[in-house]
Write a protein that holds these residues in place. Structure first.
Motif, PDB file in Angstrom:
ATOM      1  N   ALA A  56      -0.380   4.136 -10.803  1.00 28.53           N
ATOM      2  CA  ALA A  56       1.066   4.217 -11.442  1.00 28.53           C
ATOM      3  C   ALA A  56       1.847   3.745 -10.070  1.00 28.53           C
ATOM      4  O   ALA A  56       3.014   3.393 -10.287  1.00 28.53           O
ATOM      5  CB  ALA A  56       1.504   5.517 -11.580  1.00 28.53           C
ATOM      6  N   ALA A  57       1.350   3.631  -9.081  1.00 26.33           N
ATOM      7  CA  ALA A  57       1.948   2.917  -7.717  1.00 26.33           C
ATOM      8  C   ALA A  57       2.216   1.563  -7.921  1.00 26.33           C
ATOM      9  O   ALA A  57       1.812   0.856  -8.761  1.00 26.33           O
ATOM     10  CB  ALA A  57       1.240   3.461  -6.257  1.00 26.33           C
ATOM     11  N   ARG A  58       3.296   1.142  -7.200  1.00 28.47           N
ATOM     12  CA  ARG A  58       3.861  -0.314  -7.415  1.00 28.47           C
ATOM     13  C   ARG A  58       2.977  -1.344  -6.771  1.00 28.47           C
ATOM     14  O   ARG A  58       3.233  -2.595  -6.925  1.00 28.47           O
ATOM     15  CB  ARG A  58       5.435  -0.295  -7.065  1.00 28.47           C
ATOM     16  N   SER A  59       2.064  -0.609  -5.799  1.00 24.25           N
ATOM     17  CA  SER A  59       1.250  -1.618  -5.031  1.00 24.25           C
ATOM     18  C   SER A  59       0.131  -0.996  -4.629  1.00 24.25           C
ATOM     19  O   SER A  59       0.025   0.344  -4.663  1.00 24.25           O
ATOM     20  CB  SER A  59       2.154  -2.548  -3.822  1.00 24.25           C
ATOM     21  N   GLY A  60      -1.149  -1.634  -4.276  1.00 23.75           N
ATOM     22  CA  GLY A  60      -2.177  -1.212  -3.667  1.00 23.75           C
ATOM     23  C   GLY A  60      -1.839  -0.273  -2.602  1.00 23.75           C
ATOM     24  O   GLY A  60      -2.511   0.738  -1.938  1.00 23.75           O
ATOM     25  N   GLU A  61      -1.085  -0.923  -1.395  1.00 28.23           N
ATOM     26  CA  GLU A  61      -0.836  -0.330  -0.367  1.00 28.23           C
ATOM     27  C   GLU A  61      -0.054   0.904  -0.329  1.00 28.23           C
ATOM     28  O   GLU A  61      -0.322   2.015   0.344  1.00 28.23           O
ATOM     29  CB  GLU A  61      -0.103  -1.114   0.468  1.00 28.23           C
ATOM     30  N   VAL A  62       0.871   0.868  -1.397  1.00 32.82           N
ATOM     31  CA  VAL A  62       1.665   2.136  -1.625  1.00 32.82           C
ATOM     32  C   VAL A  62       0.749   3.307  -2.157  1.00 32.82           C
ATOM     33  O   VAL A  62       0.718   4.386  -1.762  1.00 32.82           O
ATOM     34  CB  VAL A  62       2.852   1.954  -2.663  1.00 32.82           C
ATOM     35  N   ALA A  63      -0.195   3.034  -3.068  1.00 40.63           N
ATOM     36  CA  ALA A  63      -1.088   3.845  -3.512  1.00 40.63           C
ATOM     37  C   ALA A  63      -2.028   4.360  -2.228  1.00 40.63           C
ATOM     38  O   ALA A  63      -2.443   5.669  -2.133  1.00 40.63           O
ATOM     39  CB  ALA A  63      -2.280   3.386  -4.448  1.00 40.63           C
TER      40      ALA A  63
END
Length: 436
Positions: free
Chosen positions: A230-237
């Motif tokens: 549900a994060a807006r990017s893989g890095e945020v996740a």
């Protein structure tokens, strides 16, 4: 927020738009549930702290490993549920099998949280535990049905802050009650109830089993996966998982410390898992006790709504909607809400018929998870395996664990993990022979 839910992805994965703050607190609050606050404190109060108990380091380490290795690859798949990985990697049949096998763990985890919620309400309202569990279940089911994951993420921020304040305040008051920081450290050190050597926990394989369940068995827990995707990017996740793991470990030490100090002034309790609320009632004035109770409720709510949403997503998104060929997004959302209600009722029944929180959580972490972990890891990072080998591994993981528990094995999870890996290896070998 429920008025902003127009499509299935809005309900299940918040439209994949969680930023760093929302993603971090959502992962932390989802993971930091009743077993961390109520269950681990009760275990520490009754038996002390030893290497045989993996809380909070085992589950915290699991989040760190998620951030280091799995968060970005999972996010890159663009999934709505973990079962979607099986559809894209192994086909529709394996997707549906995986969904069926993943649902029970989420329901068990939800039942554990509802049971813990009932324990808190029972102590605060001085009502029988069964009545308290009923009140808790009714409230949680209603709360979860409408908001979806986006509302869950926003409330997780508030709930996480309240939880941290409540635990820190209780720790400060408890330390002051026993004579200050120096006296508290001395009391814990001299109690003889803390021993972090393997011998303190019994044979080494029992310690390994105790740690393997949270670290390996929970690595692909659908509740955390739903937050990651549900994060807006893989890095945020990735960063959110690492940060959540650090916060989890830091705050998870507080219930253990309070429980250890509670042995100095709290007498025998009907249920050891009620030790933290008992300490709060003993030491805190009414307003501060309300803040602490709010912290406990926050920890529970932020986990139970996640588990119900995940179970509903697996049933409706991966089974009901494809089989009925429903295309209208609003109908999908209402079907998902119906799934939350149904699983909430089932979790309530389970909560009424269990003796404690930790037992439910351990079963939720271990039930069928060995086959899930093996197939997800190999499915994400290799091209090995066929639908046949994946399906066989999933079934063997579930059957072998249940069989090990029934047979009374000391290490049913490790035995199941070994058999799952063996099944996957044999399946890949047969696939290679067939292709040649």
């Amino acid at each position: 927020i429920s008025r902003r839910i127009a499509a299935e992805d809005d309900y299940h994965v918040a439209g994949r738009r969680l930023g760093p703050l929302l993603a971090t607190f959502s992962i932390f609050a989802t993971w930091f549930g009743a077993e961390t606050v109520i269950g681990s404190a009760g275990e520490a109060f009754a038996n002390g702290v030893s290497l045989g108990s993996a809380e909070p380091f085992g589950y915290g380490l699991c989040l760190v490993l998620m951030g280091l290795f799995l968060a970005r690859p999972l996010w890159n798949r663009g999934m709505t549920t973990l079962a979607d990985l099986y559809r894209t990697r192994f086909g529709i049949g394996v997707e549906r099998l995986a969904a069926i096998l993943l649902i029970p763990a989420s329901v068990l985890w939800a039942a554990a949280q509802i049971r813990a919620f009932g324990t808190v309400v029972s102590l605060v309202g001085e009502m029988p535990i069964d009545v308290a569990v009923s009140v808790a279940a009714l409230f949680v089911i209603a709360y979860t049905t409408f908001g979806g994951l986006l509302a869950d993420a926003y409330t997780d921020v508030i709930q996480g802050i309240v939880l941290a304040i409540g635990l820190l305040f209780l720790l400060v008051v408890t330390v002051g009650h026993v004579g200050g920081t120096g006296a508290a450290i001395a009391a814990i050190a001299d109690s003889g109830r803390i021993n972090l050597t393997p011998q303190a926990a019994g044979p080494w394989y029992l310690t390994l089993e105790a740690w393997a369940i949270p670290v390996i068995g929970s690595l692909t827990a659908t509740e955390v996966v739903s937050r990651v995707i549900a994060a807006r990017s893989g890095e945020v996740a990735r960063r959110a998982s690492l940060s959540a793991g650090a916060i989890y470990i830091a705050l998870g030490l507080i219930p253990l410390a309070v429980a250890q100090l509670a042995t100095q002034f709290i007498g025998p309790l009907p249920e050891a898992e009620s030790v933290l609320p008992a300490v709060a009632r003993e030491l805190l004035p009414p307003l501060a006790f309300a803040v602490f109770a709010g912290g406990l409720v926050s920890a529970i709510l932020s986990t139970v709504d996640s588990t119900l949403l995940v179970a509903s997503g697996l049933l409706t998104h991966n089974l009901i909607v494809p089989l009925t060929r429903i295309t209208d997004e609003r109908r999908k959302v209402w079907i998902a809400r119906g799934g939350v209600v149904g699983f909430g009722i089932l979790a309530y029944v389970l909560a009424l018929n269990t003796s404690g929180v930790l037992a439910l959580v351990e079963q939720a972490s271990a039930l069928g998870s060995t086959g899930i972990v093996v197939t997800v890891l190999f499915g994400l990072f290799t091209t090995l395996g066929s639908p046949r080998s994946a399906a066989a591994t999933l079934v063997v993981g579930l059957v072998s664990y249940v069989g090990g528990v029934v047979a009374g094995l000391d290490t049913p999870f490790l035995a199941s993990l070994a058999l799952s890996l063996l099944t996957w290896g044999l399946g890949c070998t047969l696939d290679a022979q067939a292709s040649s």
